[in-house]
Write a protein that holds these residues in place. Structure first.
Motif, PDB file in Angstrom:
ATOM      1  N   ASP A 216       0.875  -1.170   0.000  1.00 40.97           N
ATOM      2  CA  ASP A 216       0.000   0.000   0.000  1.00 40.97           C
ATOM      3  C   ASP A 216       0.915   1.224   0.000  1.00 40.97           C
ATOM      4  O   ASP A 216       2.149   1.081   0.095  1.00 40.97           O
ATOM      5  CB  ASP A 216      -0.980  -0.017   1.181  1.00 40.97           C
ATOM      6  CG  ASP A 216      -0.302   0.050   2.543  1.00 40.97           C
ATOM      7  OD1 ASP A 216       0.915   0.316   2.622  1.00 40.97           O
ATOM      8  OD2 ASP A 216      -0.996  -0.162   3.567  1.00 40.97           O
ATOM      9  N   PRO A 217       0.382   2.449  -0.115  1.00 41.74           N
ATOM     10  CA  PRO A 217       1.285   3.601  -0.179  1.00 41.74           C
ATOM     11  C   PRO A 217       2.189   3.749   1.046  1.00 41.74           C
ATOM     12  O   PRO A 217       3.381   4.072   0.902  1.00 41.74           O
ATOM     13  CB  PRO A 217       0.322   4.778  -0.313  1.00 41.74           C
ATOM     14  CG  PRO A 217      -0.843   4.207  -1.051  1.00 41.74           C
ATOM     15  CD  PRO A 217      -1.008   2.819  -0.482  1.00 41.74           C
ATOM     16  N   ALA A 218       1.679   3.496   2.247  1.00 44.63           N
ATOM     17  CA  ALA A 218       2.505   3.657   3.452  1.00 44.63           C
ATOM     18  C   ALA A 218       3.642   2.639   3.494  1.00 44.63           C
ATOM     19  O   ALA A 218       4.799   2.978   3.790  1.00 44.63           O
ATOM     20  CB  ALA A 218       1.638   3.529   4.699  1.00 44.63           C
ATOM     21  N   SER A 219       3.335   1.376   3.201  1.00 46.27           N
ATOM     22  CA  SER A 219       4.385   0.354   3.203  1.00 46.27           C
ATOM     23  C   SER A 219       5.363   0.583   2.058  1.00 46.27           C
ATOM     24  O   SER A 219       6.558   0.273   2.170  1.00 46.27           O
ATOM     25  CB  SER A 219       3.780  -1.048   3.111  1.00 46.27           C
ATOM     26  OG  SER A 219       3.108  -1.236   1.879  1.00 46.27           O
ATOM     27  N   SER A 220       4.886   1.118   0.947  1.00 49.22           N
ATOM     28  CA  SER A 220       5.773   1.439  -0.170  1.00 49.22           C
ATOM     29  C   SER A 220       6.761   2.524   0.227  1.00 49.22           C
ATOM     30  O   SER A 220       7.943   2.469  -0.135  1.00 49.22           O
ATOM     31  CB  SER A 220       4.952   1.872  -1.383  1.00 49.22           C
ATOM     32  OG  SER A 220       4.163   0.809  -1.877  1.00 49.22           O
ATOM     33  N   GLU A 221       6.286   3.496   0.974  1.00 54.22           N
ATOM     34  CA  GLU A 221       7.193   4.547   1.441  1.00 54.22           C
ATOM     35  C   GLU A 221       8.232   3.983   2.400  1.00 54.22           C
ATOM     36  O   GLU A 221       9.419   4.325   2.327  1.00 54.22           O
ATOM     37  CB  GLU A 221       6.410   5.668   2.116  1.00 54.22           C
ATOM     38  CG  GLU A 221       7.280   6.845   2.521  1.00 54.22           C
ATOM     39  CD  GLU A 221       6.480   8.083   2.902  1.00 54.22           C
ATOM     40  OE1 GLU A 221       7.116   9.107   3.183  1.00 54.22           O
ATOM     41  OE2 GLU A 221       5.233   8.008   2.913  1.00 54.22           O
ATOM     42  N   ARG A 222       7.806   3.085   3.295  1.00 56.49           N
ATOM     43  CA  ARG A 222       8.771   2.451   4.199  1.00 56.49           C
ATOM     44  C   ARG A 222       9.804   1.643   3.415  1.00 56.49           C
ATOM     45  O   ARG A 222      11.002   1.660   3.726  1.00 56.49           O
ATOM     46  CB  ARG A 222       8.050   1.543   5.208  1.00 56.49           C
ATOM     47  CG  ARG A 222       7.217   2.292   6.231  1.00 56.49           C
ATOM     48  CD  ARG A 222       6.789   1.403   7.388  1.00 56.49           C
ATOM     49  NE  ARG A 222       5.867   0.351   7.010  1.00 56.49           N
ATOM     50  CZ  ARG A 222       4.544   0.485   6.958  1.00 56.49           C
ATOM     51  NH1 ARG A 222       3.976   1.660   7.231  1.00 56.49           N
ATOM     52  NH2 ARG A 222       3.770  -0.541   6.635  1.00 56.49           N
ATOM     53  N   ALA A 223       9.347   0.933   2.382  1.00 56.73           N
ATOM     54  CA  ALA A 223      10.273   0.139   1.567  1.00 56.73           C
ATOM     55  C   ALA A 223      11.302   1.044   0.890  1.00 56.73           C
ATOM     56  O   ALA A 223      12.499   0.726   0.856  1.00 56.73           O
ATOM     57  CB  ALA A 223       9.499  -0.671   0.533  1.00 56.73           C
ATOM     58  N   ALA A 224      10.843   2.172   0.349  1.00 57.57           N
ATOM     59  CA  ALA A 224      11.764   3.101  -0.308  1.00 57.57           C
ATOM     60  C   ALA A 224      12.775   3.663   0.693  1.00 57.57           C
ATOM     61  O   ALA A 224      13.962   3.821   0.368  1.00 57.57           O
ATOM     62  CB  ALA A 224      10.982   4.223  -0.973  1.00 57.57           C
ATOM     63  N   GLN A 225      12.330   3.936   1.910  1.00 56.04           N
ATOM     64  CA  GLN A 225      13.239   4.430   2.945  1.00 56.04           C
ATOM     65  C   GLN A 225      14.268   3.369   3.318  1.00 56.04           C
ATOM     66  O   GLN A 225      15.456   3.673   3.490  1.00 56.04           O
ATOM     67  CB  GLN A 225      12.435   4.852   4.170  1.00 56.04           C
ATOM     68  CG  GLN A 225      11.596   6.096   3.951  1.00 56.04           C
ATOM     69  CD  GLN A 225      10.624   6.375   5.090  1.00 56.04           C
ATOM     70  OE1 GLN A 225      10.410   5.528   5.966  1.00 56.04           O
ATOM     71  NE2 GLN A 225      10.021   7.554   5.075  1.00 56.04           N
ATOM     72  N   HIS A 226      13.827   2.120   3.429  1.00 51.10           N
ATOM     73  CA  HIS A 226      14.764   1.041   3.738  1.00 51.10           C
ATOM     74  C   HIS A 226      15.801   0.900   2.625  1.00 51.10           C
ATOM     75  O   HIS A 226      16.983   0.655   2.884  1.00 51.10           O
ATOM     76  CB  HIS A 226      14.019  -0.287   3.916  1.00 51.10           C
ATOM     77  CG  HIS A 226      13.119  -0.313   5.102  1.00 51.10           C
ATOM     78  ND1 HIS A 226      12.044  -1.169   5.207  1.00 51.10           N
ATOM     79  CD2 HIS A 226      13.119   0.430   6.258  1.00 51.10           C
ATOM     80  CE1 HIS A 226      11.435  -0.966   6.354  1.00 51.10           C
ATOM     81  NE2 HIS A 226      12.058   0.002   7.001  1.00 51.10           N
TER      82      HIS A 226
END
Length: 285
Positions: free
Chosen positions: A40-50
């Protein structure tokens, strides 16, 4: 040596302490790379940060069919923006899930199509989730141009030494479409490979009664296979019952090696190379 092509470091259940311990475990392991996959958008943002934080981590961004019900144009724009980050390498995971039906099927279909179109617009690989919707997933991918000659022209050809997909030994066209945690038949897997797709297998290939996936792995040349954990889910044998982690991809890779009658080292090297090619990753270490 190993590439976990599908994991969820971004899982919302990971507390900061759990994530820190997981990162430490990964960095002590034989893993070279992990793809952190958005749902989802929130988990996608976390993935990009990781991906920005860890040299061995890359990301995919997208909305899983379970979460299609929350999608809107603004959220799609967030995914588009995240896709521009250097270490974001694919749109995914996207698709259809008719097992749980956590989003209405027409809503799933709409956002699946729109995210395929986004991947085509951005000329990016696609990571597919399909559950109890095999034929419709394939139909929509075809209808939206995921296997079109134009899309294949954007990506370098891939090795096909036996002419399995191309009909002649050498190289085959690559649509950069990945069927994650593939649970379909050997025949469906063959159809996908000949369309230009890549197949990924997870922990279920190690389960005692899962003859279907074993048969599929046996039928598909190693050049078109990846391995993954889908962690924290689908823990492989002999660790079933425990929370899954990316280093456990070793057990899936060992099973693939057993099925193929090759060494673990050969299977690890080939699936790593396949994943790096699929996601367009240059060696960093």
């Amino acid at each position: 040596m190993l590439f976990d092509s599908h994991a969820h470091l971004n899982n919302e259940d990971n507390t900061p302490q759990m994530l820190a311990e997981l990162i430490e475990t990964i960095e002590r392991s034989s893993l070279d790379y992990v793809m952190d996959i958005g749902f989802d958008p929130a988990s996608s943002e976390r993935a990009a940060q990781h991906a920005m934080a860890y040299p061995w981590c890359y990301a995919a961004v997208g909305c899983h069919p379970h979460d299609a019900k929350v999608m809107n144009d603004e959220m799609l724009e967030i995914i588009r923006q995240l896709a521009s980050y250097d270490k974001v390498k694919a749109i995914g995971e996207i698709g259809l899930d008719f097992h749980y039906d956590r989003s209405e099927r027409d809503v799933q279909r709409e956002w699946f199509r729109r995210q395929i179109r986004l991947a085509n617009e951005l000329r990016m690989p696609i990571v597919i989730h399909a559950r109890e919707a095999d034929q419709e997933v394939m139909d929509i991918l075809k209808e939206e141009g995921a296997f079109s000659a134009e899309r294949k022209s954007w990506f370098p050809n891939r090795p096909d030494p036996d002419g399995y997909a191309s009909g002649a030994p050498g190289m085959a066209e690559d649509a950069r479409v990945l069927l994650h945690c593939f649970s379909g038949s050997a025949e469906l897997g063959k159809q996908y490979v000949k369309l230009g797709a890549t197949i990924s297998v997870a922990g279920p290939v190690t389960y005692k009664n899962n003859k279907k996936t074993v048969s599929m792995v046996d039928a598909i040349p190693l050049e078109f296979l990846l391995v993954e954990t889908d962690s924290p889910f689908l823990t492989p044998v002999p660790l079933r019952g425990q929370r899954n982690i990316p280093p456990n991809v070793e057990y899936t890779c060992r099973k693939v090696a057993e099925i193929k009658g090759i060494s673990f080292e050969e299977a690890a090297q080939m699936t790593r190379q396949n994943a790096m090619r699929f996601f367009g990753i240059e060696p960093e270490r």
